[in-house]
Scaffold this active site. Structure first.
Site, PDB file in Angstrom:
ATOM      1  N   ASP A   7      27.349 -38.427 -11.321  1.00 57.65           N
ATOM      2  CA  ASP A   7      26.249 -39.392 -11.218  1.00 57.65           C
ATOM      3  C   ASP A   7      26.830 -40.697 -10.686  1.00 57.65           C
ATOM      4  O   ASP A   7      26.928 -40.918  -9.481  1.00 57.65           O
ATOM      5  CB  ASP A   7      25.595 -39.544 -12.599  1.00 57.65           C
ATOM      6  CG  ASP A   7      24.370 -40.432 -12.598  1.00 57.65           C
ATOM      7  OD1 ASP A   7      24.333 -41.415 -11.836  1.00 57.65           O
ATOM      8  OD2 ASP A   7      23.429 -40.175 -13.364  1.00 57.65           O
TER       9      ASP A   7
ATOM     10  N   ASP B 214      32.613 -29.570 -13.226  1.00 58.48           N
ATOM     11  CA  ASP B 214      31.636 -30.262 -14.069  1.00 58.48           C
ATOM     12  C   ASP B 214      30.242 -29.912 -13.562  1.00 58.48           C
ATOM     13  O   ASP B 214      30.080 -29.414 -12.451  1.00 58.48           O
ATOM     14  CB  ASP B 214      31.872 -31.783 -14.031  1.00 58.48           C
ATOM     15  CG  ASP B 214      31.367 -32.474 -15.297  1.00 58.48           C
ATOM     16  OD1 ASP B 214      30.667 -31.812 -16.098  1.00 58.48           O
ATOM     17  OD2 ASP B 214      31.654 -33.662 -15.495  1.00 58.48           O
ATOM     18  N   ASP B 215      29.247 -30.180 -14.421  1.00 57.87           N
ATOM     19  CA  ASP B 215      27.881 -29.860 -13.998  1.00 57.87           C
ATOM     20  C   ASP B 215      27.392 -30.807 -12.909  1.00 57.87           C
ATOM     21  O   ASP B 215      26.702 -30.402 -11.987  1.00 57.87           O
ATOM     22  CB  ASP B 215      26.916 -29.818 -15.193  1.00 57.87           C
ATOM     23  CG  ASP B 215      27.001 -31.039 -16.097  1.00 57.87           C
ATOM     24  OD1 ASP B 215      27.789 -31.972 -15.817  1.00 57.87           O
ATOM     25  OD2 ASP B 215      26.272 -31.079 -17.113  1.00 57.87           O
TER      26      ASP B 215
END
Ligand SMILES: O=P(O)(O)OC[C@H]1O[C@H](OP(=O)(O)OP(=O)(O)O)[C@H](O)[C@@H]1O
Ligand SMILES: Nc1nc2[nH]cnc2c(=O)[nH]1
Ligand SMILES: [Mg+2]
Length: 175
Positions: A113, A109-110
């Site tokens: 968070d 995934d980028d």
């Protein structure tokens, strides 16, 4: 658009902008792959859509992997996180490659968070290796490999979400 008197969005709460260019993103993905190359080999790459698609393509290219699958998750509506929904899981064929638990599979995934998206996907594939390009402190414990940690109050702007625009001079009150 954010309505008046509505709760602040995750982006507004984060406050501090961290813009990433295509060049920077490509470099960071290659740096991530150097680390992953020490951990593999992997049978397949699984991108968490949509943000994971771009890093997954770069990582797969660098690792010489051609089996690429997706887990499609919807959560943030632009910058507000709602309930997480898995819109599509991995294929039966990919699940078999990972022996049912994700062993030997690489999830990309980028960013992490809050870690909610990562946690959900880890529950689906507990033995898979989870890699992200960027990590914020809350989500960091969920990730096996990442490149850059940014503070929790940072909002990362990716090149596919942004465009070049005029900036007022700092003297005139630019952030
Ligand atoms: O750790 P969390 O707080 O769960 O946030 C991280 C997720 O948020 C973003 O995806 P988003 O839901 O915005 O969807 P997108 O990838 O389709 O842009 C990002 O690509 C991660 O997948
Ligand atoms: N673009 C972007 N999406 C996110 N989703 C959760 N956190 C972030 C962030 O910092 N930037
Ligand atoms: Mg995402």
């Amino acid at each position: 658009m954010v309505e008046k008197n509505s709760e602040p969005s995750a982006q507004e709460r984060a406050g501090r902008p961290f813009p990433v260019s295509w060049d920077q993103f490509h470099r960071d993905c290659r740096a991530l792959t150097w680390r992953l190359n020490e951990v593999g080999p992997f049978h397949a790459v699984i991108a968490i859509t949509r943000g994971g698609l771009v890093p997954a393509a770069i990582v797969a290219r660098e690792l010489g992997l051609r089996v690429i699958d997706t887990v499609c998750v919807a959560s943030y509506d632009h910058d507000k996180q709602g309930d997480l929904k898995v819109l599509k899981g991995i294929s039966e064929q990919t699940a078999k490659l990972g022996g049912g638990t994700g062993k030997g599979l690489l999830i990309v995934d980028d960013l992490v968070d809050t870690g909610k998206t990562g946690k959900l996907v880890r529950e689906l594939l507990p033995d898979a290796h989870f890699a992200t390009v960027y990590a914020k402190p809350k989500g960091r414990p969920l990730v096996d490999t990442f490149i850059t940690e940014v503070s929790q109050d940072t909002w990362i702007f990716f090149p596919w979400d942004t465009a070049l625009s005029f900036q007022p001079p700092i003297r005139d009150g630019a952030a």
